[in-house]
Design an enzyme around this catalytic site. Sequence first.
Site, PDB file in Angstrom:
ATOM      1  N   GLU A 180       0.790  -1.243   0.443  1.00 51.47           N
ATOM      2  CA  GLU A 180      -0.052   0.032   0.135  1.00 51.47           C
ATOM      3  C   GLU A 180       1.060   0.894  -0.066  1.00 51.47           C
ATOM      4  OE1 GLU A 180      -2.815   0.640   3.172  1.00 51.47           O
ATOM      5  OE2 GLU A 180      -3.226   1.649   2.055  1.00 51.47           O
ATOM      6  N   ASP A 181       1.534   1.111   0.669  1.00 52.45           N
ATOM      7  CA  ASP A 181       2.594   2.484   0.993  1.00 52.45           C
ATOM      8  C   ASP A 181       3.470   2.493   0.569  1.00 52.45           C
ATOM      9  OD1 ASP A 181       0.698   2.901   2.759  1.00 52.45           O
ATOM     10  OD2 ASP A 181       0.924   2.615   4.734  1.00 52.45           O
ATOM     11  N   ASP A 213     -17.237  -2.776  43.524  1.00 48.87           N
ATOM     12  CA  ASP A 213     -16.291  -3.029  43.029  1.00 48.87           C
ATOM     13  C   ASP A 213     -15.616  -4.300  43.275  1.00 48.87           C
ATOM     14  OD1 ASP A 213     -14.574  -3.001  40.957  1.00 48.87           O
ATOM     15  OD2 ASP A 213     -12.728  -2.089  41.849  1.00 48.87           O
TER      16      ASP A 213
END
Length: 481
Positions: free
Chosen positions: A76-77, A259
């Site tokens: 791609e790059d 918690d």
Amino acid sequence: MTELSEMLAKFAAYSPHVDPTALELAWDFAAKAHANQARASGDHYLSHCAAVADSLLEWRMDLPTVCAGLLHDTLEDTPTTEAQLRAEFGEEITMLVAGVTKLDALKFESRDEAQAENWRKMLLATAQDIRVIVVKLADRLHNMKTLNFLSRDKQKRIAAETMALYAPLAHRLGMFKLKSELEDLSFSYLHQEEHAELSDKVGARLAESEKQLAAARAAMEKVVAGTNIPCRILARTKTLWSIYKKMERQGKPFEEIQDALGIRLITDTVADCYALLGVVHTHFKPVAGSFTDYISTPKLNLYRSLHTTITSPTGELVEIQIRTEEMHRSSEYGIAAHWRYKTGEHVKDAHLEEKLNWLRQWIEWLQDLNSPREFLDSLKTDLEFNQVFVFTPAGEVKVLPSGATPLDFAFAVHTQVGFACVGAVVNNKMVKLDHQLKSGDICRINTKKGSVPKKDWLNMVRTARARSKIRHYLRERGIVE
Ligand code: MN
């Protein structure tokens, strides 16, 4: 940046019999191809490739996948072509890199039909090789970790996409550790203020909860030491996103959220899991209704563990998960944990096959769906994890998404049962076909020979499987498009 030597050492640690030359070649190739590129952070581009490969090594992926991680942005790059990759690395690695490149071309920016259609194509294409998705997930993880260098708009878009699609996909593949990381990172960009505030509060409470956790753990160690069961004990911390979701669900501020402490008992065999459960329940008072057996009834993504909640000697609630080492690895790394080497060849184990079959089948059902919009809805529904466990009169369990109806159940039993369905009896009571099933329901489907699916059934089902079967039937007869 992770160096090549470190990568080679990590790879050799789990696949000593595989020749790692390709890894060295891929490193050199990526370094040359990206030589003049930098990331938005200013770092050399190779650092991104290395980070992606490093995650793949952590997940103990095979050699072609790790190489594809190093090379994943070359097509791609950079000017690199598929032909060049093929000449250098062969078909398998090239195919993986090309797959990731295709995924990269898709941006899930808006929820319009074209995007949904892209996602559909992506899933269909990549289902052939799950490793493409795994590389993409590693890529996304590093992009999320370096998101602070991008503009606020891009941060929000990428974080939203990660939360909507990549985190659920990781969850679907059983990669819990990755899923949690992606969620917490997305959370920090999507709700910056809430994230910062919650992070402070959790930090302030940390010292206290660590003390409680240490005490609970010590109490547990004492009890387990009195048995001959091999066991290691891990303390577990909650992610910020999971706390935030709990606050939303219960409509309470952090201060009022109970918690629960989390502890994991990790042992060697399934039999010892149940033995440990017995030990735990003998010494500590279990919270009624908290026990869930995900070993005999694994989740859709094949997660397995025993869950129970007890009250510690000092009065705190402690959530306990009991599992084998193998289940533990599998719950952290999911599908990636199931790649195994034997003298250089993949040996796929039964769990991996099961998971892959699930994915393939799921995508087959999705393929039948008509519009991209419908596909997107199904994707989101099926990626939700609230599941209900519904039983046949013979005691066989069907796992369905929450909100599923007797029609979904009928199609889960058998397509023909679904087609000929005329009514349903849940827990000995007649119910309508759009009735919402709950976990533990016993559902009997009444069928009538010659009865056929109705068009309005499409509005009554939640699963991709039922929807696709009904639509397929109606379409063949020209009742719907
Ligand atoms: Mn990338």
